[in-house]
Write a protein that holds these residues in place. Structure first.
Motif, PDB file in Angstrom:
ATOM      1  N   ALA A  87      25.584  32.873  42.935  1.00  0.00           N
ATOM      2  CA  ALA A  87      25.940  31.655  42.210  1.00  0.00           C
ATOM      3  C   ALA A  87      26.633  31.980  40.895  1.00  0.00           C
ATOM      4  O   ALA A  87      27.610  31.318  40.501  1.00  0.00           O
ATOM      5  N   ALA A  88      26.141  32.995  40.180  1.00  0.00           N
ATOM      6  CA  ALA A  88      26.752  33.368  38.901  1.00  0.00           C
ATOM      7  C   ALA A  88      28.180  33.881  39.103  1.00  0.00           C
ATOM      8  O   ALA A  88      29.094  33.525  38.347  1.00  0.00           O
ATOM      9  N   VAL A  89      28.385  34.686  40.118  1.00  0.00           N
ATOM     10  CA  VAL A  89      29.726  35.232  40.386  1.00  0.00           C
ATOM     11  C   VAL A  89      30.698  34.106  40.742  1.00  0.00           C
ATOM     12  O   VAL A  89      31.850  34.080  40.275  1.00  0.00           O
ATOM     13  N   ALA A 148      35.390  31.039  39.159  1.00  0.00           N
ATOM     14  CA  ALA A 148      36.071  29.743  39.132  1.00  0.00           C
ATOM     15  C   ALA A 148      36.795  29.478  37.820  1.00  0.00           C
ATOM     16  O   ALA A 148      37.769  28.724  37.783  1.00  0.00           O
ATOM     17  N   ILE A 149      36.341  30.087  36.722  1.00  0.00           N
ATOM     18  CA  ILE A 149      36.960  29.785  35.425  1.00  0.00           C
ATOM     19  C   ILE A 149      37.955  30.862  34.976  1.00  0.00           C
ATOM     20  O   ILE A 149      38.593  30.728  33.931  1.00  0.00           O
ATOM     21  N   LEU A 150      38.114  31.939  35.770  1.00  0.00           N
ATOM     22  CA  LEU A 150      39.043  33.002  35.384  1.00  0.00           C
ATOM     23  C   LEU A 150      40.492  32.598  35.663  1.00  0.00           C
ATOM     24  O   LEU A 150      40.751  31.821  36.588  1.00  0.00           O
ATOM     25  N   PRO A 151      41.431  33.095  34.884  1.00  0.00           N
ATOM     26  CA  PRO A 151      42.846  32.784  35.128  1.00  0.00           C
ATOM     27  C   PRO A 151      43.273  33.251  36.519  1.00  0.00           C
ATOM     28  O   PRO A 151      42.855  34.311  36.984  1.00  0.00           O
ATOM     29  N   LYS A 152      44.085  32.470  37.175  1.00  0.00           N
ATOM     30  CA  LYS A 152      44.552  32.817  38.507  1.00  0.00           C
ATOM     31  C   LYS A 152      45.598  33.940  38.433  1.00  0.00           C
ATOM     32  O   LYS A 152      46.432  33.959  37.551  1.00  0.00           O
ATOM     33  N   ASP A 153      45.533  34.869  39.402  1.00  0.00           N
ATOM     34  CA  ASP A 153      46.533  35.941  39.568  1.00  0.00           C
ATOM     35  C   ASP A 153      46.665  36.844  38.342  1.00  0.00           C
ATOM     36  O   ASP A 153      47.678  37.504  38.167  1.00  0.00           O
ATOM     37  N   GLU A 161      25.241  43.807  36.779  1.00  0.00           N
ATOM     38  CA  GLU A 161      26.304  44.026  35.789  1.00  0.00           C
ATOM     39  C   GLU A 161      27.672  43.863  36.442  1.00  0.00           C
ATOM     40  O   GLU A 161      27.913  44.364  37.549  1.00  0.00           O
ATOM     41  N   PHE A 162      28.562  43.161  35.733  1.00  0.00           N
ATOM     42  CA  PHE A 162      29.872  42.844  36.285  1.00  0.00           C
ATOM     43  C   PHE A 162      30.955  43.153  35.246  1.00  0.00           C
ATOM     44  O   PHE A 162      30.693  43.181  34.044  1.00  0.00           O
ATOM     45  N   ALA A 163      32.151  43.390  35.744  1.00  0.00           N
ATOM     46  CA  ALA A 163      33.283  43.683  34.856  1.00  0.00           C
ATOM     47  C   ALA A 163      34.466  42.802  35.220  1.00  0.00           C
ATOM     48  O   ALA A 163      34.691  42.492  36.393  1.00  0.00           O
ATOM     49  N   VAL A 203      27.854  30.533  33.276  1.00  0.00           N
ATOM     50  CA  VAL A 203      26.610  31.141  33.762  1.00  0.00           C
ATOM     51  C   VAL A 203      25.419  30.278  33.360  1.00  0.00           C
ATOM     52  O   VAL A 203      24.460  30.102  34.130  1.00  0.00           O
ATOM     53  N   ARG A 204      25.439  29.714  32.169  1.00  0.00           N
ATOM     54  CA  ARG A 204      24.342  28.848  31.725  1.00  0.00           C
ATOM     55  C   ARG A 204      24.173  27.629  32.643  1.00  0.00           C
ATOM     56  O   ARG A 204      23.073  27.099  32.795  1.00  0.00           O
TER      57      ARG A 204
END
Length: 424
Positions: free
Chosen positions: A314-316, A321-326, A337-339, A361-362
């Motif tokens: 769920a967190a991933v 979903a909110i990261l810039p596309k491409d 832990e994620f990068a 994430v909250r």
């Protein structure tokens, strides 16, 4: 798809035409190679014959020239009891054997022609200059094909070496342009030009008949091949399809985290190394975000690993979903832990994205356990230069920032400036 009769005939026709074209090309290459080889052998025999005649004549001259009434001259024609010197003998022999109308030309020339033969005794064209430049004691032959009056010819040059009798004459002759000759020096060359067209009708007929026989056997072979291919084509396609599917699955397994379905640590490390190894200036500015779910071990211990896995998934999803596309790379590099790697971002844009990651994430909710509150700690940095042999120092800066965020109580972020190391 089922192979119809029309498809089979079309396939057969294409294969046959392809083989016919390749065969015709190969036969023509064979004919050209054979013609060139025959021309080379002919030129070699002529050059050897003329050169041997010159050597023999030179040896005989040594005895004849001692006669008190006989002189050896370059320009001997109008002088009684005068005979040609060896160089003149070789030149005139080549002229006598040559047939310019048929394209057969023999020319003997020297690096150092006598003054009386300056215009005709030296190299006459680029080939003869090139031959003198390439001929050595270890490579006494120089060949290449050229065009003569629009027709292909083979040019064959053989080195003329100084013999003892030649050295004695040239080093003491008053008109010799060079007087320090030694036995074995290259004095000049015999240039034999042999036509590559005409006189090969028998060879052409043999090649043509060979091509017809080859094509007849090819037709028979292709018929048998066609029957076999028709039976195995469908099986091969099905097998190829299975191989491609399995290859795709294996690649995905090798570079994808099986739980969250984002990139795994191996993919992350290769992606990071490529940025440095390829020294991609178009990647800058380059940001690295490392986030870690807070108190995740407690969730696993209290609710079990199945619920823990749901939290990770769920967190991933929320972060992706909110990261810039491409323009991002998202990977799981540890248990919780994620990068994230971002290209072409400013520091303000980076901090906006960090804030959105923290908030997304909250907001994660686990349907089966509504009381679970998920938060994360974030460390980030922004690099505007790449002068490191690895990306390790950039990642370390982000790691240090993550550690600071945790030490300040978690559920917050630190964006730590990246300091480029200076080389001594």
């Amino acid at each position: 798809m089922k192979i119809t009769q029309t498809h089979a005939i079309a396939f057969f026709s294409v294969i046959f035409m392809l083989m016919a074209s390749i065969s015709l090309f190969a036969v023509q290459k064979f004919q050209n190679s054979t013609t060139t080889l025959l021309a080379s052998r002919t030129a070699e025999v002529i050059a050897t014959t003329v050169n041997q005649a010159r050597v023999s004549y030179s040896a005989d001259i040594a005895q004849i020239s001692s006669h008190p009434d006989i002189t050896v001259e370059t320009l001997y024609h109008d002088k009684p009891l005068s005979i040609p010197n060896p160089a003149t003998f070789a030149i005139e022999l080549g002229q006598a054997v040559s047939n310019r109308a048929a394209g057969l030309i023999i020319h003997t020339y020297s690096k150092y022609p006598f003054k009386s033969r300056t215009l005709t005794g030296g190299p006459q064209d680029q080939f003869q200059h090139d031959a003198l430049a390439h001929l050595t004691t270890s490579s006494p032959v120089f060949e290449r094909t050229e065009k003569l009056r629009g027709k292909p010819v083979l040019r064959h040059a053989e080195a003329i070496f100084m013999e003892q009798s030649c050295v004695d004459c040239h080093n003491h002759h008053p008109n010799s342009p060079k007087t320090d000759w030694q036995v074995g020096d290259i004095r000049g060359a015999i240039d034999v030009t042999v036509p590559l067209e005409g006189g090969n009708d028998d060879l052409a007929a043999i090649v043509r008949y060979s091509y017809i026989i080859f094509m007849a056997f090819s037709v028979i072979s292709l018929l048998g091949m066609f029957i076999t291919l028709k039976r195995t084509h469908q099986h091969s396609r099905e097998l190829d399809k299975k191989v491609k599917i399995r290859t795709t699955i294996l690649n995905e397994m090798a570079y994808t985290d099986s739980l969250t379905l984002i990139a795994n640590r191996r993919s992350y490390e290769e992606f990071s190394d490529n940025i440095i190894n390829q020294k991609c200036p178009n990647s800058l500015p380059l940001a690295i975000i490392i986030y870690d779910l807070d108190h995740f071990k407690q969730i696993n211990d209290q609710y079990g690993h199945d619920i823990g896995d749901e939290c990770l998934i769920a967190a991933v999803k929320a972060v992706s979903a909110i990261l810039p596309k491409d323009n991002n790379f998202h990977a799981r590099i540890g248990g919780e832990e994620f990068a994230i790697i971002l290209k072409h971002v400013s520091n303000d844009e980076l901090e906006q994205i960090i804030q959105r990651v923290l908030e997304s994430v909250r907001k994660v909710k686990i349907p089966k356990q509504a009381d679970i509150k998920i938060t994360c700690s974030i460390g980030a940095t922004l690099a505007t230069e790449l002068n490191e042999p690895t990306i390790k120092n950039i990642v370390k800066t982000a790691d240090d920032a993550l550690y600071e965020a945790k030490s300040l109580g978690r559920d917050q972020w630190i964006n730590k400036p990246y300091a480029v190391s200076k080389k001594l």
